[in-house]
Design a protein around this motif. Structure first.
Motif, short mmCIF file in Angstrom:
data_model
loop_
_atom_site.label_atom_id
_atom_site.label_comp_id
_atom_site.label_asym_id
_atom_site.label_seq_id
_atom_site.Cartn_x
_atom_site.Cartn_y
_atom_site.Cartn_z
N ALA A 284 0.80 -1.22 0.00
CA ALA A 284 0.00 0.00 0.00
C ALA A 284 0.84 1.27 0.00
CB ALA A 284 -0.95 0.00 1.20
N ASP A 285 2.03 1.21 0.58
CA ASP A 285 2.82 2.43 0.70
C ASP A 285 3.60 2.79 -0.56
OD1 ASP A 285 4.56 0.28 1.00
OD2 ASP A 285 5.74 1.23 2.57
N ASP A 286 4.12 1.78 -1.27
CA ASP A 286 4.95 2.10 -2.44
C ASP A 286 4.48 1.48 -3.75
OD1 ASP A 286 5.67 -0.55 -2.07
OD2 ASP A 286 7.76 -0.14 -1.60
N GLY A 287 3.50 0.57 -3.70
CA GLY A 287 2.98 -0.04 -4.92
C GLY A 287 4.01 -0.85 -5.69
N TYR A 288 5.01 -1.37 -5.00
CA TYR A 288 6.12 -2.05 -5.67
C TYR A 288 6.05 -3.57 -5.59
CZ TYR A 288 10.89 -3.13 -7.09
OH TYR A 288 11.98 -3.64 -7.74
N HIS A 289 5.68 -4.11 -4.43
CA HIS A 289 5.68 -5.56 -4.24
C HIS A 289 4.28 -6.12 -4.43
CE1 HIS A 289 9.79 -5.63 -2.74
NE2 HIS A 289 9.49 -4.54 -2.06
N TRP A 290 4.18 -7.15 -5.28
CA TRP A 290 2.90 -7.78 -5.60
C TRP A 290 2.87 -9.20 -5.03
CZ3 TRP A 290 -1.09 -5.39 -8.21
CH2 TRP A 290 -0.79 -4.14 -8.74
N ILE A 291 1.70 -9.59 -4.53
CA ILE A 291 1.51 -10.94 -3.99
C ILE A 291 0.18 -11.48 -4.52
CG2 ILE A 291 1.25 -12.35 -1.91
CD1 ILE A 291 2.92 -10.37 -0.41
N CYS A 292 0.20 -12.70 -5.02
CA CYS A 292 -1.02 -13.32 -5.53
C CYS A 292 -1.95 -13.66 -4.36
CB CYS A 292 -0.69 -14.55 -6.36
SG CYS A 292 -0.25 -16.03 -5.42
N PRO A 293 -3.24 -13.86 -4.64
CA PRO A 293 -4.20 -14.14 -3.56
C PRO A 293 -3.85 -15.35 -2.70
CG PRO A 293 -5.36 -13.65 -5.60
CD PRO A 293 -3.90 -13.76 -5.94
N GLN A 294 -3.40 -16.44 -3.30
CA GLN A 294 -3.10 -17.64 -2.53
C GLN A 294 -1.91 -17.43 -1.61
OE1 GLN A 294 -4.96 -20.67 -2.48
NE2 GLN A 294 -3.74 -20.71 -0.60
N CYS A 295 -0.87 -16.78 -2.08
CA CYS A 295 0.31 -16.55 -1.25
C CYS A 295 0.01 -15.58 -0.11
CB CYS A 295 1.49 -16.09 -2.08
SG CYS A 295 2.19 -17.41 -3.12
N LEU A 296 -0.80 -14.57 -0.36
CA LEU A 296 -1.16 -13.67 0.73
C LEU A 296 -1.90 -14.45 1.81
CD1 LEU A 296 -1.55 -10.22 1.27
CD2 LEU A 296 -3.69 -11.37 1.74
N GLU A 297 -2.82 -15.28 1.40
CA GLU A 297 -3.57 -16.10 2.36
C GLU A 297 -2.62 -17.05 3.11
OE1 GLU A 297 -6.75 -17.35 4.54
OE2 GLU A 297 -6.75 -15.73 3.09
N ASP A 298 -1.72 -17.68 2.40
CA ASP A 298 -0.81 -18.65 3.01
C ASP A 298 0.17 -18.02 4.00
OD1 ASP A 298 -2.02 -20.61 1.50
OD2 ASP A 298 -0.35 -20.83 0.09
N PHE A 299 0.61 -16.80 3.74
CA PHE A 299 1.66 -16.18 4.55
C PHE A 299 1.19 -14.99 5.39
CE2 PHE A 299 3.99 -18.23 1.04
CZ PHE A 299 4.75 -19.11 1.79
N ARG A 300 -0.08 -14.71 5.36
CA ARG A 300 -0.62 -13.53 6.06
C ARG A 300 -0.28 -13.50 7.54
NH1 ARG A 300 -6.83 -11.52 5.29
NH2 ARG A 300 -6.64 -9.59 6.48
N THR A 301 -0.47 -14.58 8.23
CA THR A 301 -0.20 -14.64 9.67
C THR A 301 1.30 -14.63 9.95
OG1 THR A 301 -2.26 -15.83 10.04
CG2 THR A 301 -0.59 -15.96 11.77
N ARG A 302 2.03 -15.47 9.26
CA ARG A 302 3.48 -15.56 9.48
C ARG A 302 4.19 -14.22 9.28
NH1 ARG A 302 7.68 -20.00 7.71
NH2 ARG A 302 9.59 -18.77 7.82
N PHE A 303 3.76 -13.45 8.29
CA PHE A 303 4.40 -12.18 7.97
C PHE A 303 3.68 -10.97 8.58
CE2 PHE A 303 6.43 -14.92 5.03
CZ PHE A 303 7.62 -14.31 4.65
N ALA A 304 2.63 -11.22 9.35
CA ALA A 304 1.85 -10.15 9.99
C ALA A 304 1.41 -9.09 8.99
CB ALA A 304 2.66 -9.52 11.14
N PHE A 305 0.93 -9.55 7.83
CA PHE A 305 0.44 -8.62 6.81
C PHE A 305 -0.80 -7.90 7.31
CE2 PHE A 305 2.12 -11.66 3.34
CZ PHE A 305 3.35 -11.04 3.34
N GLU A 306 -0.93 -6.64 6.97
CA GLU A 306 -2.15 -5.88 7.21
C GLU A 306 -2.81 -5.70 5.85
OE1 GLU A 306 -1.96 -2.37 9.66
OE2 GLU A 306 -0.02 -3.04 10.45
N VAL A 307 -4.12 -5.91 5.81
CA VAL A 307 -4.85 -5.82 4.56
C VAL A 307 -5.83 -4.67 4.65
CG1 VAL A 307 -6.44 -7.03 3.03
CG2 VAL A 307 -4.57 -8.28 4.11
N GLN A 308 -5.71 -3.70 3.73
CA GLN A 308 -6.56 -2.52 3.76
C GLN A 308 -7.93 -2.76 3.14
OE1 GLN A 308 -4.28 0.65 1.98
NE2 GLN A 308 -3.37 1.17 3.94
N ALA A 309 -7.98 -3.46 2.06
CA ALA A 309 -9.26 -3.74 1.39
C ALA A 309 -9.10 -5.02 0.61
CB ALA A 309 -9.64 -2.60 0.46
N GLY A 310 -10.16 -5.80 0.56
CA GLY A 310 -10.08 -7.08 -0.11
C GLY A 310 -10.70 -7.07 -1.48
#
Length: 100
Positions: free
Chosen positions: A61-87
């Motif tokens: 959200a801050d720099d628009g540089y790193h992209w993650i596919c839906p499955q990988c975000l779901e798989d690593f969301r907890t481990r990486f403590a991702f914050e999701v602004q909108a789905g």
């Protein structure tokens, strides 16, 4: 997920705790025609010919540089403590943003 997951390659150094938002792909720099998921390397692009895996995905959200596919975000969301602004909007087929 285990530490041996083939998709892990030190992403924690630059992705841990980052905020992500769902977006249609756009070129970060002039001349770029695609990006890849930072985990599984799926292609993310505005391509509509079926070559790209996704035309929408999660982007930092801050720099628009790193992209993650839906499955990988779901798989690593907890481990990486991702914050999701909108789905993404939910599609009955389960093919969220997937072109093929």
């Amino acid at each position: 997920m285990t530490d041996e997951d083939w998709r892990l390659s030190d992403q924690e150094t630059y992705l841990h705790g980052r905020k992500f938002r769902w977006a249609a792909w756009w070129p970060y720099r002039d001349g770029w025609d695609h990006d890849h998921c930072d985990f599984c390397f799926a292609e993310i692009s505005a391509d509509t010919t079926g070559h790209a895996d996704f035309n929408e995905a999660w982007v930092t959200a801050d720099d628009g540089y790193h992209w993650i596919c839906p499955q990988c975000l779901e798989d690593f969301r907890t481990r990486f403590a991702f914050e999701v602004q909108a789905g993404p909007p939910r599609e009955p087929s389960g093919s969220i943003g997937k072109l093929r």
